[in-house]
Enzyme design. Structure first.
Site, PDB file in Angstrom:
ATOM      1  N   THR A 197       0.873  -1.171   0.000  1.00 15.41           N
ATOM      2  CA  THR A 197       0.000   0.000   0.000  1.00 15.41           C
ATOM      3  C   THR A 197       0.907   1.216   0.000  1.00 15.41           C
ATOM      4  OG1 THR A 197      -1.803  -1.106   1.130  1.00 15.41           O
ATOM      5  CG2 THR A 197      -1.745   1.287   1.272  1.00 15.41           C
ATOM      6  N   LYS A 249      -7.402   1.492  -2.826  1.00 14.78           N
ATOM      7  CA  LYS A 249      -7.039   1.121  -1.452  1.00 14.78           C
ATOM      8  C   LYS A 249      -7.203   2.327  -0.516  1.00 14.78           C
ATOM      9  CE  LYS A 249      -5.359  -1.268   2.014  1.00 14.78           C
ATOM     10  NZ  LYS A 249      -4.079  -1.947   2.155  1.00 14.78           N
ATOM     11  N   LYS A 285       0.264   5.414   8.282  1.00 12.47           N
ATOM     12  CA  LYS A 285       0.950   5.578   6.989  1.00 12.47           C
ATOM     13  C   LYS A 285      -0.086   5.761   5.875  1.00 12.47           C
ATOM     14  CE  LYS A 285       1.827   2.061   4.340  1.00 12.47           C
ATOM     15  NZ  LYS A 285       2.294   0.877   3.592  1.00 12.47           N
TER      16      LYS A 285
END
Lengths: 308, 308
Positions: free
Chosen positions: A104, A179, A247
């Site tokens: 990701t 995502k 993150k």
């Protein structure tokens, strides 16, 4: 396109054999694909090597002669190093190869990699996943893909060995963007869930029955069914690490800023998770947001459960 | 307790025959309970009267001689008037009667009503519902109950004619508190959902496929499956009215303040819905939050869909 050939004749480079990467690579290995594996800490490649994989000393070496190269590492900076660094994948990638980053990571970085791959007569996909370590082990991941349709189709037989729901959402970066949407959806669910649980506890409600009842209606969510019961049991283990979620939210906020989007809910939840991390919760599971929310009101009910 | 008797011998007062109350009362009527009905605008009682109910000119008259009195009206101020006003239920309630307020209203007001009922040798339940007008018509409501166990058990046969999931959560106010938790859960889901859709549209993603894919995983929610597709179709009709949701959030915020709770997510979502209402969206469905979120960034994509 190498996809119509037998697995035995298709070499797969694999960079990153952590809690996600190791079981994913193992599924390909089990299906017969010869693997060339690299991981920053070598120990995590040993099991794959014992089962026949070739150990490599750099991403460049893993990519050397490979038909596919997969990567799943930690942060966007790691992705950049793995692709563009002096011993990076792009220094050895062969023409016709397909590069698949399953980390990701940043949509803009995915676009950069796709361009660099094209310059080498290769193709690149961004293909982040959801489903966690359990999904990786059970080959039930959701794989969100961006990049050329042709590369997607060629990689599908390999994706199918790792995931259950596999969908392409557009060109380079579209997998990462999807995502990000997934994570933004979750930010909202999580803050509503945690604030509701703090309210419910404070109001003296029986939370177990409450979760059961409310999950039958319009307040239902995956998190209500799966994470709320863990909270009641004082289980704040990951699942999905707070520091990884931070993150992801950071990437989503940066991309939103780039696209001139104001997302106040995402910004607030990001801040609350930063508070949780600042107070030592970075390695807990995302449901530990509950601890930061109750702490806003000077409460420690769920924190006390956590200690036992 | 009148519950072991035949419906024909148990008189039920019913106050509030709007979009929720009318079908709920009709279920009791169909089961044989004689009804005494009151509604502020008389027209909405006519169908029930045509089918045998006794029309009344005040809540007091509906409560006169009734074994049970149900109320489901608009705002807490309406509840107060209906119970404590000069022609209110408490002025005529008979000893042994059970009063059931099914309005989503203030937990503290529910406690007041319970105390006042006790002073009249009666009992009171707070029993707000979720499931909307469809749930009311199909007798599939979720009914969240607070008040004495004895009154709950006596009322169960009647609740079962209106709802599918029926649960008592504690003493007076516990039903209202549970409904508040339900709404707080939903506030989070909604802002995450709307911010994610705005991000996804801006990033050029195919949102229909995105919703389908992401609802198979950890981002899943009732709203993602049921409200997101309406947004894509430009359907911002209620469902559940924005102005009613704002009422509920206001109650939750006031109760949270009373309990010394800081709930920043709830406060933010409340503000965003106020913005939506300020710009004319009060009579839209809650999924119209999407319009307020995109407007933050000067976008009108979904607003344009709404016009068609």
């Amino acid at each position: 396109m190498p996809s119509h050939e037998k697995p035995e004749s298709i070499t797969v480079g694999w960079v990153g054999t952590g809690v996600m990467g190791a079981p994913m690579a193992a599924h390909l290995q089990k299906a017969g694909y010869p693997l060339r594996v690299y991981n920053r800490s070598r120990a995590k490649t040993e099991k794959l090597i014992a089962q026949g994989a070739t150990g490599c000393d750099s991403p460049a070496e893993a990519a050397q002669g490979s038909n596919f190269v997969f990567s799943i590492v930690g942060f966007p900076a790691d992705v950049r190093e793995v692709y563009f660094g002096p011993a990076g994948i792009l220094s050895t990638v062969r023409p016709g190869a397909i590069l698949v980053d399953m980390t990701t990571s940043e949509p803009t970085l995915a676009v950069e990699i796709a361009q660099a791959a094209e310059d080498k007569q290769a193709m690149a996909l961004d293909a982040p996943v959801s489903g966690g370590d359990v999904g990786a082990r059970e080959a039930r991941l959701c794989i969100m893909v961006g990049g050329p349709q042709e590369a997607f189709e060629a990689t599908l037989p390999l994706f199918r060995l790792m995931g259950k729901t596999i969908q392409r959402f557009g060109g380079p970066g579209a997998g990462q963007h999807t995502k990000m949407v997934n994570q933004v959806f979750i930010t909202g669910v999580m803050i509503g869930l945690c604030e509701g649980l703090v309210y419910g506890h404070r109001a003296g409600l029986p939370l177990e029955e409450l979760i059961q009842t409310l999950s039958t209606g319009a307040a239902n969510s995956w998190s209500l069914q799966n994470l709320a019961p863990r909270c009641l049991a004082g289980n704040f283990e990951p699942g999905f690490f707070v520091e990884h979620f931070i993150k992801d939210m950071g990437i989503a906020l940066a991309e939103a800023k780039r696209m001139n989007l104001s997302l106040p809910g995402l910004a607030l939840v990001h801040q609350m998770y930063l508070s949780l991390q600042a107070q030592g919760g970075g390695r807990k599971g995302t449901q530990a947001l509950l601890l930061a929310i109750e702490r806003l009101s000077g409460l420690e009910h769920f924190a006390e459960l956590d200690k036992h």
